[in-house]
Design an enzyme around this catalytic site. Structure first.
Site, mmCIF file in Angstrom:
data_model
loop_
_atom_site.group_PDB
_atom_site.id
_atom_site.type_symbol
_atom_site.label_atom_id
_atom_site.label_comp_id
_atom_site.label_asym_id
_atom_site.label_seq_id
_atom_site.Cartn_x
_atom_site.Cartn_y
_atom_site.Cartn_z
ATOM 1 N N GLY A 27 19.397 38.784 -2.092
ATOM 2 C CA GLY A 27 18.812 38.091 -0.940
ATOM 3 C C GLY A 27 19.226 36.634 -0.861
ATOM 4 O O GLY A 27 20.163 36.200 -1.530
ATOM 5 N N HIS A 33 27.842 35.947 1.320
ATOM 6 C CA HIS A 33 27.451 37.350 1.529
ATOM 7 C C HIS A 33 28.033 37.875 2.837
ATOM 8 O O HIS A 33 28.485 39.013 2.906
ATOM 9 C CB HIS A 33 25.913 37.485 1.623
ATOM 10 N N GLY A 143 31.658 38.947 -4.849
ATOM 11 C CA GLY A 143 32.386 37.696 -4.622
ATOM 12 C C GLY A 143 33.093 37.207 -5.881
ATOM 13 O O GLY A 143 32.604 37.407 -6.999
#
Ligand code: PAF
Length: 269
Positions: A27, A33, A143
Site C-alpha cells: 500500500g 507502483h 521494482g
C-alpha cells in the site's frame, strides 16, 4: 475494479484466467507502483494488485506500526488506473497456520540488508510464495529500487514456480532524484531534501568511486555530514553478478542503506 478480501472468492474469479499479472504491494501507492501497474496492464490480460502489510518481514514492531496506511487514497488511485482486481487479504487468509520457518532462499540474503534485517527476506519470499499459490500469475512485478529483494524473489520463483515470470522494473525517482518508496511518506521536508542530497552525492561521485579516486569511507563520512543518523552500508557491487548482463559500462551500482530520523531508506545508483 473488484475489491476482494476472501481467498476462495478471488480464486473463483481468477480460476479461468490464463494471463494474470500480479503487482504485490504493502500500500501507500506511489508513482513507482504505478509504473509496475502500467507495465502489468500492457503485458497481461488481467491485473491484480495486492495490498497486504506483511508483519513478519518487519524487524521492529515500531516500524510495522508506523508503516503508512492510506487505503482510501490507494483505492481511488488504483480505480483510476483501471486495475481489474484489488486483493486485500486478512492475516488469517494468508497465514492460517503461521509463517513458513523452513523456506530456502538464495545465499544473496546474507549480504546488504540481510546483514541488518535477520529473517526479512525469508518473510518476503514466504508471503510472495503464498500469493503465487493463490493467484497463479503469469507475471509478477517488482521494482529495481529493492534490487536485493527482486533478485532473491527471482531466484526463488525460477526454482519453485516455473509458470510464473518475475519482471523487474526501473526505479522511479522524484524530480530531486529521491527513489520513490512508501517510506518517503514518513519523511519531513527537511529529510526529503537530505535524501536528495545523498542521491546527488552518490550519483555525482559514482565514476570516482569506480575509478577508486574516491573511497567509500569518505562517501560514508559525507552522508553523515549531510544528516544521516545511521548508515547500515554504502557499498559497490558488480550487478552483472546479480542480474542478467547489463551494458558493460553500467555494471557497477552503489548500494546504500541509511536512516533519516527513524526512517530507513535504501537505494542503488
Ligand atoms: O516491496 C514490498 O512492498 C514488499 O516487500 C512486498 C514485495 C509487497 C512483500 O510484502
Amino acid at each position: 475494479m473488484k475489491i476482494i478480501s476472501n481467498k476462495s472468492k478471488l480464486i473463483k474469479f481468477t480460476h479461468y484466467e490464463k494471463n494474470i499479472g500480479l503487482v504485490p504491494t504493502m500500500g501507500a501507492i506511489h508513482q513507482g507502483h504505478i509504473s509496475l501497474i502500467e507495465k502489468c496492464i500492457s503485458q497481461c490480460e488481467k491485473t491484480i494488485v495486492s495490498i497486504f502489510i506483511n508483519k513478519p518481514q518487519f524487524n521492529k514492531k515500531s516500524d510495522f506500526q508506523k508503516y503508512p496506511r492510506l487505503l482510501k487514497k490507494d483505492i481511488s488511485i488504483l480505480k483510476k488506473f483501471k486495475v481489474d482486481y484489488l486483493y486485500l487479504p486478512s492475516v488469517n487468509q494468508i497465514y492460517p497456520n503461521g509463517s513458513n520457518k523452513n523456506i530456502k532462499i538464495s545465499s544473496f540474503r546474507k549480504k546488504l540488508c540481510g546483514k541488518f534485517r535477520p529473517g526479512h527476506f525469508e518473510a518476503v519470499v514466504d508471503v510472495i510464495d503464498r500469493f503465487i499459490k493463490i493467484i497463479k500469475p503469469k507475471n509478477i512485478y517488482f521494482g529495481e529500487k529493492d534490487m536485493q529483494q527482486l533478485k532473491i524473489i527471482e531466484h526463488f520463483v525460477n526454482k519453485n514456480h516455473s509458470k510464473t515470470k518475475v519482471i523487474g522494473c526501473k526505479t522511479i525517482r522524484d524530480k530531486n532524484g529521491v527513489a520513490l518508496s512508501s517510506r518517503n511518506f514518513l519523511l519531513s521536508i527537511k529529510e526529503n531534501q537530505i535524501a536528495s542530497k545523498i542521491y546527488k552525492l552518490i550519483y555525482d561521485n559514482k565514476q570516482n568511486l569506480i575509478k577508486k579516486k574516491l573511497s567509500l569511507v569518505s562517501v560514508k563520512r559525507k552522508i553523515f555530514m549531510l544528516g544521516a543518523r545511521k548508515i547500515d552500508y554504502v557499498t559497490m557491487l558488480d550487478i552483472n553478478k546479480l542480474t542478467k548482463p547489463y551494458k558493460r559500462n553500467n555494471k557497477y551500482k552503489i548500494f546504500v542503506a541509511y536512516y533519516l530520523g527513524s526512517t530507513r531508506l535504501i537505494d542503488n545508483i
